[in-house]
Design a protein around this motif. Structure first.
Motif, PDB file in Angstrom:
ATOM      1  N   ASP A   1     -15.737 -58.417  25.987  1.00  0.00           N
ATOM      2  CA  ASP A   1     -16.582 -57.518  26.771  1.00  0.00           C
ATOM      3  C   ASP A   1     -18.032 -57.622  26.322  1.00  0.00           C
ATOM      4  O   ASP A   1     -18.968 -57.631  27.138  1.00  0.00           O
ATOM      5  N   ILE A   2     -18.225 -57.688  24.987  1.00  0.00           N
ATOM      6  CA  ILE A   2     -19.592 -57.814  24.471  1.00  0.00           C
ATOM      7  C   ILE A   2     -20.197 -59.145  24.901  1.00  0.00           C
ATOM      8  O   ILE A   2     -21.374 -59.215  25.296  1.00  0.00           O
ATOM      9  N   ASN A   3     -19.377 -60.207  24.848  1.00  0.00           N
ATOM     10  CA  ASN A   3     -19.862 -61.523  25.280  1.00  0.00           C
ATOM     11  C   ASN A   3     -20.278 -61.497  26.754  1.00  0.00           C
ATOM     12  O   ASN A   3     -21.315 -62.060  27.136  1.00  0.00           O
ATOM     13  N   GLN A   4     -19.497 -60.847  27.592  1.00  0.00           N
ATOM     14  CA  GLN A   4     -19.776 -60.793  29.031  1.00  0.00           C
ATOM     15  C   GLN A   4     -21.025 -59.963  29.329  1.00  0.00           C
ATOM     16  O   GLN A   4     -21.742 -60.221  30.291  1.00  0.00           O
ATOM     17  N   SER A   5     -21.269 -58.987  28.428  1.00  0.00           N
ATOM     18  CA  SER A   5     -22.457 -58.154  28.645  1.00  0.00           C
ATOM     19  C   SER A   5     -23.737 -58.920  28.339  1.00  0.00           C
ATOM     20  O   SER A   5     -24.818 -58.528  28.794  1.00  0.00           O
TER      21      SER A   5
ATOM     22  N   ALA B   1     -25.224 -59.071  25.524  1.00  0.00           N
ATOM     23  CA  ALA B   1     -26.009 -58.461  24.446  1.00  0.00           C
ATOM     24  C   ALA B   1     -25.884 -59.240  23.137  1.00  0.00           C
ATOM     25  O   ALA B   1     -26.829 -59.303  22.344  1.00  0.00           O
TER      26      ALA B   1
ATOM     27  N   ASN C   1     -13.620 -47.125  25.993  1.00  0.00           N
ATOM     28  CA  ASN C   1     -14.140 -47.105  24.623  1.00  0.00           C
ATOM     29  C   ASN C   1     -13.561 -45.949  23.822  1.00  0.00           C
ATOM     30  O   ASN C   1     -13.359 -46.046  22.610  1.00  0.00           O
TER      31      ASN C   1
ATOM     32  N   LYS D   1     -17.078 -47.428  37.508  1.00  0.00           N
ATOM     33  CA  LYS D   1     -16.939 -48.457  36.462  1.00  0.00           C
ATOM     34  C   LYS D   1     -17.424 -47.933  35.104  1.00  0.00           C
ATOM     35  O   LYS D   1     -16.798 -48.165  34.060  1.00  0.00           O
ATOM     36  N   GLU D   2     -18.572 -47.233  35.088  1.00  0.00           N
ATOM     37  CA  GLU D   2     -19.108 -46.698  33.836  1.00  0.00           C
ATOM     38  C   GLU D   2     -18.172 -45.662  33.269  1.00  0.00           C
ATOM     39  O   GLU D   2     -17.948 -45.605  32.047  1.00  0.00           O
TER      40      GLU D   2
ATOM     41  N   SER E   1     -20.527 -48.016  40.770  1.00  0.00           N
ATOM     42  CA  SER E   1     -21.051 -48.188  39.398  1.00  0.00           C
ATOM     43  C   SER E   1     -20.661 -47.014  38.506  1.00  0.00           C
ATOM     44  O   SER E   1     -20.336 -47.190  37.309  1.00  0.00           O
TER      45      SER E   1
ATOM     46  N   ARG F   1     -15.407 -47.478  31.726  1.00  0.00           N
ATOM     47  CA  ARG F   1     -15.831 -48.129  30.465  1.00  0.00           C
ATOM     48  C   ARG F   1     -15.868 -47.116  29.320  1.00  0.00           C
ATOM     49  O   ARG F   1     -15.392 -47.375  28.222  1.00  0.00           O
TER      50      ARG F   1
ATOM     51  N   ASN G   1     -21.607 -52.498  16.802  1.00  0.00           N
ATOM     52  CA  ASN G   1     -22.634 -51.651  17.399  1.00  0.00           C
ATOM     53  C   ASN G   1     -23.899 -51.667  16.547  1.00  0.00           C
ATOM     54  O   ASN G   1     -25.022 -51.712  17.064  1.00  0.00           O
TER      55      ASN G   1
END
Length: 704
Positions: free
Chosen positions: A588-592, A594, A567, A559-560, A556, A563, A626
């Protein structure tokens, strides 16, 4: 011969039954200042044959109430009703002081001309006063064309002439050839009334030239007929006939029956003066036919007298009688003493040819009675000569000689009056020219003073204008300098922003590489070592479970770290361009989970955009999304990027809770400040539309 004299007037002149048309048209000489109750006037001496052409002098004229129209009619006008006058007075009470009120004054004057010349003159003078206050030159010309009619009726030809010449000057100043032509014709009329036929011809000729330029055939014909009469008076009968024939031709072609009747009568006189009796008779007969069609009594009477005169010179006693008898009846019906005297004299000559001396003496005595009662000395001379012929026929030689002696005395008086008249005409012409010279001198002096005043005024105005222009030029220079300073400051700010943004992106790129290559490599190495150790260690189940959890936490973290590095400097932006980077970012936003983002691009797929611009646009959209995720509480958002030529348009909309856009003016948030800086760097503009409960829409327009 019978002269049907033409007059050009721009005023409405309607004759009434109680007025003699000779006075109405002004065809009387300075010898005729004494008039009778009906306005009848004396005429100059001439033989019986030539007398007829002085009998009928009635060309009726009208004018239009709003335009200076030279309308020439010979029919008797109808008296205007009191109702028309009252209605015009009511309109006058509510009218404003403008050109319409001038026309009202003129029209009221027209109405009163018929029965109250003094009141008519009052309204004309009011029209003049208002026109002068309004500087309305056309109104002054209207006044002149109307008021000079009254002056002509009173025999005040000097004043009429001065005003008509003023009308010529005003028409010239406003460059109106139609008004100028009419003014010239009116001036010619005044000279004709004054028996100054040379001057009348001069002004008529100038008027004809202008009407030829205006292609006004009717007016050419009418003035040609007036010229015919003037040339007859100058004994230039060839020219008179030339103008008469042309007038007849034009009026016949135009179908102007009334004008044709007048021209035919004058042309018949010209033919007869030249000895063309047959042609004259043809014209008289046609004029007589027209008079019957129009029920025109005066035209009929004149034609009858003309025809009778031709038969007289042919010594056709029986043929001449019925024409003189009919003319006598008509003259008495119209209360025309001149026509009555002429007809009686014609009948006396008829009886003389028939050697009926009693009948001849009776008729000529009646004619003499009329001449004596009206003090018509020319008529009396002609009648006395006819009476002498009758007395010779009766062998009363002494009475005949006495009659001729008396006629000779009157003729000598008339000749003296004629000489005096011509002297007065010359003196008046000299006085008029002197007055005109004085007026021109005064006008020149006034013009000189005005020119000096204009020059001084122009100098003062120029000084003021130069001062104003100098002040404005100074202000303009200051504004340009200030604008240049502001532009330089803005360029300086943009350069600073550009440096900051580039430095920021460079630092982001360095950090992204350090994280990816340094920390990322170390974490990957640790993970590999732990996986290797896992196979060589013997652990209890609890320790093995904890070991696996540690490896998962390490995954994790890797991965972070990736990420965050992504960004900081999206790898897709560098490798594949703006469109792909934005699409990946939205995915990416869709997959998150949010936010659900719908990304649309137009014209970006193969677009070549400078890398700094692409990064800036990416950061702008990144910041906007954002903000949506942090503040809008939105479920979905739309990102639309379109490129057309060198223009890029960005739209970001959400269905969130919205906000009051007024707070943007006072916000000091770092994110909003960075957003504005990036947009200013790209020389773009932003429009934010939002309201509480209605979501938010942001439109940004940039230059690529």
């Amino acid at each position: 011969m019978f002269s049907f004299c033409f007059v050009v007037f721009s005023v409405k002149m309607n004759s009434t039954a109680g007025e003699c048309n000779h006075v109405k048209r002004g065809f009387f000489t300075s010898r005729a200042k004494k008039s009778c109750k009906k306005g009848r006037v004396k005429r100059g001496s001439m033989c019986f044959i030539c007398d007829i052409r002085r009998h009928y002098l009635c060309s009726f004229m009208r004018k239009h109430s709003t335009l200076l129209l030279f309308l020439l009619v010979s029919l008797l006008g109808k008296a205007q009703t009191e109702a028309v006058k009252d209605s015009l007075v009511k309109l006058l009470d509510i009218a404003k002081d403008d050109s319409s009120k001038v026309r009202l004054y003129i029209e009221l004057g027209n109405q009163y001309e018929v029965d109250d010349l003094q009141t008519a003159g009052k309204y004309y003078l009011l029209a003049e006063d208002l026109s002068k206050r309004l500087h309305y030159k056309r109104g002054i010309i209207k006044f002149i064309s109307n008021y000079t009619y009254l002056l002509n009726v009173r025999g005040d030809f000097d004043s009429s002439l001065l005003l008509n010449k003023q009308s010529i000057q005003l028409s010239t100043e406003i460059s109106d050839n139609l008004l100028l032509a009419k003014s010239l014709a009116n001036t010619g009329n005044v000279f004709q009334y004054s028996n100054d036929y040379d001057s009348a011809v001069f002004y008529y000729e100038m008027a004809v030239k202008l009407f030829e330029q205006l292609d006004d055939k009717t007016m050419i014909a009418y003035i040609g007929d007036a010229l015919q009469n003037a040339y007859q008076q100058l004994n230039q009968n060839d020219k008179a006939l030339q103008y008469g024939k042309e007038a007849v031709r034009i009026l016949r072609g135009a179908g102007d029956t009334n004008g044709l009747g007048q021209a035919l009568l004058n042309t018949a006189n010209s033919y007869q003066s030249l000895g063309y009796a047959d042609s004259a008779l043809t014209c008289y007969n046609e004029a007589l036919t027209i008079s019957h069609q129009l029920n025109h009594k005066r035209l009929e009477s004149a034609s009858l007298l003309g025809i009778g005169n031709i038969h007289l010179h042919r010594y056709e006693a029986d043929s001449m009688k019925p024409y003189y008898e009919k003319a006598l009846v008509l003259s008495r019906q119209m209360e025309d003493p001149d026509g009555e005297s002429t007809a009686l004299r014609g009948l006396a000559l008829h009886y003389l040819l028939k050697k009926n001396f009693t009948g001849a003496k009776e008729n000529i005595t009646n004619a003499l009675t009329i001449a004596d009662s009206l003090d018509l000395r020319h008529e009396k001379v002609k009648n006395m000569k006819v009476l002498a012929s009758i007395l010779y026929g009766l062998y009363d030689v002494i009475a005949a000689e006495k009659c001729l002696d008396s006629a000779s005395v009157i003729e000598n008086q008339l000749a003296g009056d004629e000489v005096q008249r011509k002297t007065l005409v010359i003196e008046k012409r000299f006085e008029t020219e002197k007055k005109e010279a004085q007026i021109k001198l005064q006008q020149a002096q006034i013009k000189q003073k005005n020119t000096l005043n204009y020059l001084l005024g122009a100098f003062a105005i120029s000084a003021i204008v130069i001062g104003i222009l100098g002040y404005r030029s100074h202000q303009h220079k200051q504004k340009l300098q200030q604008a240049k300073i502001e532009e330089l400051e803005k360029e300086k700010q943009l350069a600073a922003v550009e440096a900051v943004l580039k430095g920021e992106e460079q630092e982001r790129s360095r950090l992204a590489k350090d994280l990816h290559d340094g920390l990322g490599g170390m974490l990957s190495g640790i993970k590999h070592s732990l996986n290797t150790m896992k196979g060589n260690l013997i652990m209890t189940p609890d320790n093995a479970l904890g070991f696996e959890r540690s490896i998962d936490m390490l995954d994790s973290s890797i991965k972070e770290m990736r990420r965050v590095a992504h960004n900081m400097m999206p790898e897709a932006l560098v490798k594949f361009g703006l469109d792909t980077a934005l699409r990946d970012f939205c995915n990416d936003i869709n997959q998150s989970g949010a936010l659900q983002v719908n990304y649309q691009s137009i014209g970006l797929e193969n677009a070549v955009i400078e890398q700094t611009t692409s990064i800036t646009i990416y950061r702008i959209i990144q910041e906007l999304l954002n903000n949506v995720m942090k503040h809008a509480s939105a479920k979905s958002a739309l990102v639309q990027v379109s490129k057309t030529n060198s223009d890029i348009s960005i739209t970001v909309e959400d269905d969130g809770k919205g906000f009051d856009t007024a707070i943007l003016k006072s916000t000091k948030g770092l994110g909003w400040s960075n957003l504005r800086s990036r947009i200013d760097y790209l020389k773009g503009r932003m429009d934010v539309q939002s309201a509480p409960g209605n979501g938010t829409s942001v439109l940004i327009e940039l230059k690529a």
